[in-house]
Design a protein around this motif. Structure first.
Motif, PDB file in Angstrom:
ATOM      1  N   VAL A  70       0.842  -1.198   0.000  1.00 10.20           N
ATOM      2  CA  VAL A  70       0.000   0.000   0.000  1.00 10.20           C
ATOM      3  C   VAL A  70       0.879   1.250   0.000  1.00 10.20           C
ATOM      4  O   VAL A  70       0.627   2.196  -0.746  1.00 10.20           O
ATOM      5  N   PHE A  71       1.922   1.269   0.816  1.00  6.93           N
ATOM      6  CA  PHE A  71       2.804   2.434   0.846  1.00  6.93           C
ATOM      7  C   PHE A  71       3.578   2.592  -0.454  1.00  6.93           C
ATOM      8  O   PHE A  71       3.760   3.697  -0.953  1.00  6.93           O
ATOM      9  N   LEU A  72       4.041   1.483  -1.026  1.00  5.88           N
ATOM     10  CA  LEU A  72       4.845   1.567  -2.254  1.00  5.88           C
ATOM     11  C   LEU A  72       4.001   1.898  -3.480  1.00  5.88           C
ATOM     12  O   LEU A  72       4.441   2.631  -4.360  1.00  5.88           O
ATOM     13  N   LEU A  73       2.803   1.357  -3.558  1.00  5.31           N
ATOM     14  CA  LEU A  73       1.973   1.537  -4.747  1.00  5.31           C
ATOM     15  C   LEU A  73       0.839   2.535  -4.550  1.00  5.31           C
ATOM     16  O   LEU A  73       0.064   2.766  -5.473  1.00  5.31           O
ATOM     17  N   GLY A  74       0.748   3.137  -3.378  1.00  3.27           N
ATOM     18  CA  GLY A  74      -0.347   4.056  -3.083  1.00  3.27           C
ATOM     19  C   GLY A  74      -0.441   5.199  -4.079  1.00  3.27           C
ATOM     20  O   GLY A  74      -1.525   5.548  -4.546  1.00  3.27           O
ATOM     21  N   GLY A  75       0.695   5.800  -4.424  1.00  2.00           N
ATOM     22  CA  GLY A  75       0.695   6.908  -5.374  1.00  2.00           C
ATOM     23  C   GLY A  75       0.220   6.483  -6.750  1.00  2.00           C
ATOM     24  O   GLY A  75      -0.526   7.211  -7.417  1.00  2.00           O
ATOM     25  N   GLN A  76       0.636   5.310  -7.189  1.00  2.00           N
ATOM     26  CA  GLN A  76       0.223   4.812  -8.498  1.00  2.00           C
ATOM     27  C   GLN A  76      -1.273   4.506  -8.529  1.00  2.00           C
ATOM     28  O   GLN A  76      -1.952   4.757  -9.530  1.00  2.00           O
ATOM     29  N   ILE A  77      -1.783   3.965  -7.435  1.00  2.00           N
ATOM     30  CA  ILE A  77      -3.209   3.653  -7.370  1.00  2.00           C
ATOM     31  C   ILE A  77      -4.022   4.947  -7.382  1.00  2.00           C
ATOM     32  O   ILE A  77      -5.030   5.056  -8.090  1.00  2.00           O
ATOM     33  N   LYS A  80      -3.107   7.782  -8.676  1.00  2.00           N
ATOM     34  CA  LYS A  80      -3.014   8.342 -10.027  1.00  2.00           C
ATOM     35  C   LYS A  80      -3.977   7.629 -10.973  1.00  2.00           C
ATOM     36  O   LYS A  80      -4.638   8.271 -11.795  1.00  2.00           O
ATOM     37  N   ALA A  81      -4.096   6.321 -10.860  1.00  2.00           N
ATOM     38  CA  ALA A  81      -5.012   5.566 -11.717  1.00  2.00           C
ATOM     39  C   ALA A  81      -6.457   6.022 -11.495  1.00  2.00           C
ATOM     40  O   ALA A  81      -7.215   6.209 -12.457  1.00  2.00           O
ATOM     41  N   PHE A  82      -6.839   6.225 -10.231  1.00  2.00           N
ATOM     42  CA  PHE A  82      -8.201   6.701  -9.952  1.00  2.00           C
ATOM     43  C   PHE A  82      -8.401   8.120 -10.461  1.00  2.00           C
ATOM     44  O   PHE A  82      -9.451   8.453 -11.001  1.00  2.00           O
ATOM     45  N   ASP A  83      -7.371   8.965 -10.289  1.00  2.00           N
ATOM     46  CA  ASP A  83      -7.477  10.339 -10.783  1.00  2.00           C
ATOM     47  C   ASP A  83      -7.609  10.370 -12.304  1.00  2.00           C
ATOM     48  O   ASP A  83      -8.386  11.156 -12.857  1.00  2.00           O
TER      49      ASP A  83
END
Length: 78
Positions: free
Chosen positions: A39-46, A48-51
């Motif tokens: 969650v911490f490592l991929l949180g930003g990517q997730i 961004k995908a929702f945005d």
């Protein structure tokens, strides 16, 4: 003196049950640590995908809103 085999087996099994509980506890703790790390490592990517998805929906003119609730999604536990 020869130990009673059924009694010895039962006591050995009881000891293994305790060890199994500890092993399961360690396994659950390890899985939880992996989930937190992902969650911490991929949180930003997730995020961004929702945005990106929200931006696409807005550009299609569906009239909806992609913004978060004013209270950040916290309903106060109700």
């Amino acid at each position: 003196m020869v130990p009673n085999l059924p009694t010895f087996r039962r006591s050995a099994r009881r000891g293994e049950r305790g060890a199994s509980a500890v092993e399961y506890g360690l396994l659950v703790a390890g899985i939880a640590a992996i989930i937190v790390a992902v969650v911490f490592l991929l949180g930003g990517q997730i995020t961004k995908a929702f945005d990106d998805t929200c931006g696409t929906l807005k550009s299609k003119g569906n009239g909806g809103s992609c913004s978060a609730p004013a209270n950040g999604g916290d309903d106060g536990g109700e």
